[in-house]
Design a protein around this motif. Structure first.
Motif, PDB file in Angstrom:
ATOM      1  N   ALA A   9       0.841  -1.201   0.000  1.00 62.54           N
ATOM      2  CA  ALA A   9       0.000   0.000   0.000  1.00 62.54           C
ATOM      3  C   ALA A   9       0.873   1.246   0.000  1.00 62.54           C
ATOM      4  N   LEU A  10       0.364   2.302  -0.612  1.00 63.88           N
ATOM      5  CA  LEU A  10       1.105   3.556  -0.644  1.00 63.88           C
ATOM      6  C   LEU A  10       1.202   4.148   0.763  1.00 63.88           C
ATOM      7  N   PRO A  11       2.248   4.897   1.054  1.00 63.22           N
ATOM      8  CA  PRO A  11       2.358   5.564   2.361  1.00 63.22           C
ATOM      9  C   PRO A  11       1.172   6.511   2.569  1.00 63.22           C
ATOM     10  N   ASN A  12       0.731   6.601   3.805  1.00 62.27           N
ATOM     11  CA  ASN A  12      -0.388   7.486   4.165  1.00 62.27           C
ATOM     12  C   ASN A  12      -1.677   7.178   3.398  1.00 62.27           C
ATOM     13  N   ALA A  13      -1.892   5.908   3.106  1.00 63.92           N
ATOM     14  CA  ALA A  13      -3.118   5.517   2.411  1.00 63.92           C
ATOM     15  C   ALA A  13      -4.213   5.093   3.391  1.00 63.92           C
ATOM     16  N   HIS A  14      -3.993   5.327   4.674  1.00 63.11           N
ATOM     17  CA  HIS A  14      -4.988   4.917   5.679  1.00 63.11           C
ATOM     18  C   HIS A  14      -5.948   6.069   5.977  1.00 63.11           C
ATOM     19  N   TYR A  15      -7.028   5.755   6.662  1.00 61.25           N
ATOM     20  CA  TYR A  15      -8.117   6.720   6.891  1.00 61.25           C
ATOM     21  C   TYR A  15      -7.677   7.898   7.760  1.00 61.25           C
ATOM     22  N   LYS A  16      -6.861   7.614   8.757  1.00 58.11           N
ATOM     23  CA  LYS A  16      -6.388   8.696   9.631  1.00 58.11           C
ATOM     24  C   LYS A  16      -5.619   9.739   8.826  1.00 58.11           C
ATOM     25  N   ALA A  17      -4.760   9.295   7.924  1.00 62.42           N
ATOM     26  CA  ALA A  17      -4.000  10.229   7.090  1.00 62.42           C
ATOM     27  C   ALA A  17      -4.934  11.029   6.189  1.00 62.42           C
ATOM     28  N   TYR A  18      -5.965  10.370   5.679  1.00 61.52           N
ATOM     29  CA  TYR A  18      -6.947  11.050   4.825  1.00 61.52           C
ATOM     30  C   TYR A  18      -7.637  12.171   5.610  1.00 61.52           C
ATOM     31  N   ILE A  19      -8.067  11.881   6.829  1.00 60.72           N
ATOM     32  CA  ILE A  19      -8.767  12.880   7.649  1.00 60.72           C
ATOM     33  C   ILE A  19      -7.835  14.045   8.001  1.00 60.72           C
ATOM     34  N   GLN A  20      -6.596  13.726   8.337  1.00 61.45           N
ATOM     35  CA  GLN A  20      -5.662  14.768   8.768  1.00 61.45           C
ATOM     36  C   GLN A  20      -5.046  15.549   7.610  1.00 61.45           C
ATOM     37  N   SER A  76     -22.369   6.150   3.703  1.00 55.34           N
ATOM     38  CA  SER A  76     -22.568   4.925   4.487  1.00 55.34           C
ATOM     39  C   SER A  76     -21.251   4.421   5.068  1.00 55.34           C
ATOM     40  N   ARG A  77     -20.204   4.493   4.281  1.00 56.74           N
ATOM     41  CA  ARG A  77     -18.882   4.066   4.771  1.00 56.74           C
ATOM     42  C   ARG A  77     -18.385   4.991   5.881  1.00 56.74           C
ATOM     43  N   ALA A  78     -18.661   6.300   5.743  1.00 50.76           N
ATOM     44  CA  ALA A  78     -18.214   7.262   6.765  1.00 50.76           C
ATOM     45  C   ALA A  78     -18.928   7.014   8.090  1.00 50.76           C
ATOM     46  N   ILE A  79     -20.209   6.648   8.036  1.00 49.77           N
ATOM     47  CA  ILE A  79     -20.953   6.367   9.264  1.00 49.77           C
ATOM     48  C   ILE A  79     -20.372   5.133   9.956  1.00 49.77           C
ATOM     49  N   ALA A  80     -20.043   4.110   9.160  1.00 50.76           N
ATOM     50  CA  ALA A  80     -19.403   2.920   9.735  1.00 50.76           C
ATOM     51  C   ALA A  80     -18.048   3.274  10.336  1.00 50.76           C
ATOM     52  N   MET A  81     -17.289   4.133   9.653  1.00 51.63           N
ATOM     53  CA  MET A  81     -15.987   4.558  10.179  1.00 51.63           C
ATOM     54  C   MET A  81     -16.136   5.338  11.480  1.00 51.63           C
ATOM     55  N   LEU A  82     -17.219   6.091  11.612  1.00 52.42           N
ATOM     56  CA  LEU A  82     -17.453   6.849  12.848  1.00 52.42           C
ATOM     57  C   LEU A  82     -17.577   5.907  14.044  1.00 52.42           C
ATOM     58  N   SER A  83     -18.272   4.785  13.859  1.00 48.36           N
ATOM     59  CA  SER A  83     -18.371   3.792  14.933  1.00 48.36           C
ATOM     60  C   SER A  83     -17.007   3.207  15.272  1.00 48.36           C
ATOM     61  N   ILE A  84     -16.210   2.945  14.250  1.00 48.13           N
ATOM     62  CA  ILE A  84     -14.881   2.374  14.459  1.00 48.13           C
ATOM     63  C   ILE A  84     -13.970   3.380  15.163  1.00 48.13           C
ATOM     64  N   LEU A  85     -13.941   4.620  14.664  1.00 51.53           N
ATOM     65  CA  LEU A  85     -13.046   5.640  15.214  1.00 51.53           C
ATOM     66  C   LEU A  85     -13.361   6.008  16.660  1.00 51.53           C
ATOM     67  N   THR A  86     -14.633   5.876  17.034  1.00 54.71           N
ATOM     68  CA  THR A  86     -15.023   6.228  18.402  1.00 54.71           C
ATOM     69  C   THR A  86     -15.026   5.024  19.340  1.00 54.71           C
ATOM     70  N   GLY A  87     -14.623   3.866  18.836  1.00 54.32           N
ATOM     71  CA  GLY A  87     -14.496   2.683  19.687  1.00 54.32           C
ATOM     72  C   GLY A  87     -15.813   2.090  20.128  1.00 54.32           C
ATOM     73  N   ASN A  88     -16.836   2.157  19.268  1.00 50.54           N
ATOM     74  CA  ASN A  88     -18.156   1.662  19.654  1.00 50.54           C
ATOM     75  C   ASN A  88     -18.561   0.361  18.976  1.00 50.54           C
ATOM     76  N   VAL A  89     -17.632  -0.272  18.277  1.00 57.69           N
ATOM     77  CA  VAL A  89     -17.918  -1.559  17.652  1.00 57.69           C
ATOM     78  C   VAL A  89     -17.571  -2.676  18.627  1.00 57.69           C
ATOM     79  N   GLY A  90     -18.485  -3.617  18.788  1.00 63.63           N
ATOM     80  CA  GLY A  90     -18.206  -4.791  19.621  1.00 63.63           C
ATOM     81  C   GLY A  90     -18.328  -4.568  21.109  1.00 63.63           C
ATOM     82  N   ILE A  91     -18.966  -3.487  21.546  1.00 60.57           N
ATOM     83  CA  ILE A  91     -19.186  -3.254  22.980  1.00 60.57           C
ATOM     84  C   ILE A  91     -20.685  -3.213  23.256  1.00 60.57           C
ATOM     85  N   ASN A  92     -21.050  -3.511  24.483  1.00 59.11           N
ATOM     86  CA  ASN A  92     -22.462  -3.437  24.861  1.00 59.11           C
ATOM     87  C   ASN A  92     -22.970  -2.017  24.672  1.00 59.11           C
ATOM     88  N   GLY A  93     -24.095  -1.899  23.960  1.00 62.21           N
ATOM     89  CA  GLY A  93     -24.677  -0.586  23.715  1.00 62.21           C
ATOM     90  C   GLY A  93     -24.111   0.134  22.512  1.00 62.21           C
TER      91      GLY A  93
END
Length: 201
Positions: A9-20, A76-93
């Motif tokens: 993968a190219l350098p800085n091809a991850h989502y965090k780099a895209y946002i920043q 739709s992908r951004a909404i899924a990423m929001l759950s991932i970035l905020t640490g809300n996937v795989g937890i109760n609630g």
């Protein structure tokens, strides 16, 4: 993060780099940037971001409409990423950012009646069947169970579908067709909510 990228993968091809703004476009996705695109004031964007970021757990769930727009799959992908970035996937609630978070959508259905009519059309051609049903054939229009339709559609039963308006490819034309009750003379809607389809009935 670089360590999560696949090999090659190219350098800085991850989502965090895209946002920043360290990705290929070089644009930081700041509240100011979002405000110019959405028309939502920066302070409202910041307030919502802080509320979502500080809520634990946060149940982030998209509705049934974000993907029904131009570039909607990205929303739709951004909404899924929001759950991932905020640490809300795989937890109760928490949630994955997907609709309802269950494989069957959690909908209870009435038992379906046995339909004696075996002729079928594609769900996206019902407007054509209202306009020119008697002209539609199996070869040209994909009619199933018969060589051609005998008559146009005069009655529709819309059961938990909400497909009359908001899921059709040409909303303005669909609305125009449904306003003429000499074409489709009767529509019965069965839904839990006052959906876009229910409002037109």
């Amino acid at each position: 993060m670089e360590k999560t990228l696949p090999a090659g993968a190219l350098p800085n091809a991850h989502y965090k780099a895209y946002i920043q703004g360290n990705g290929p476009d070089g644009i930081a996705k700041t509240p100011e940037w979002a405000s110019r695109i959405t028309g939502i004031p920066q302070d409202k964007i910041i307030q919502l971001a802080r509320e979502i970021g500080s809520a634990k757990p946060a149940y982030i769930c998209q509705g049934w409409g974000p993907q029904r727009h131009a570039n909607g799959e990205q929303a739709s992908r951004a909404i899924a990423m929001l759950s991932i970035l905020t640490g809300n996937v795989g937890i109760n609630g928490g949630n994955s950012g997907a609709r309802e978070g269950t494989f069957d959508l959690g909908v209870e259905w009435f038992s379906m009646l046995e339909n004696p009519v075996k002729t079928q059309i594609s769900v996206f051609t019902w407007t054509e069947a209202i306009e020119r049903g008697a002209e539609m054939t199996a070869i040209r229009d994909g009619i199933r169970g018969k060589d051609k339709l005998d008559v146009p559609i005069k009655f529709m039963w819309c059961y938990a579908s909400n497909t009359l308006i908001n899921q059709n490819s040409h909303i303005a034309r669909t609305h125009e067709i449904l306003q003429d009750d000499t074409k489709c003379e009767m529509i019965v809607g069965m839904d839990h909510f006052v959906t876009a389809s229910a409002k037109i009935l």
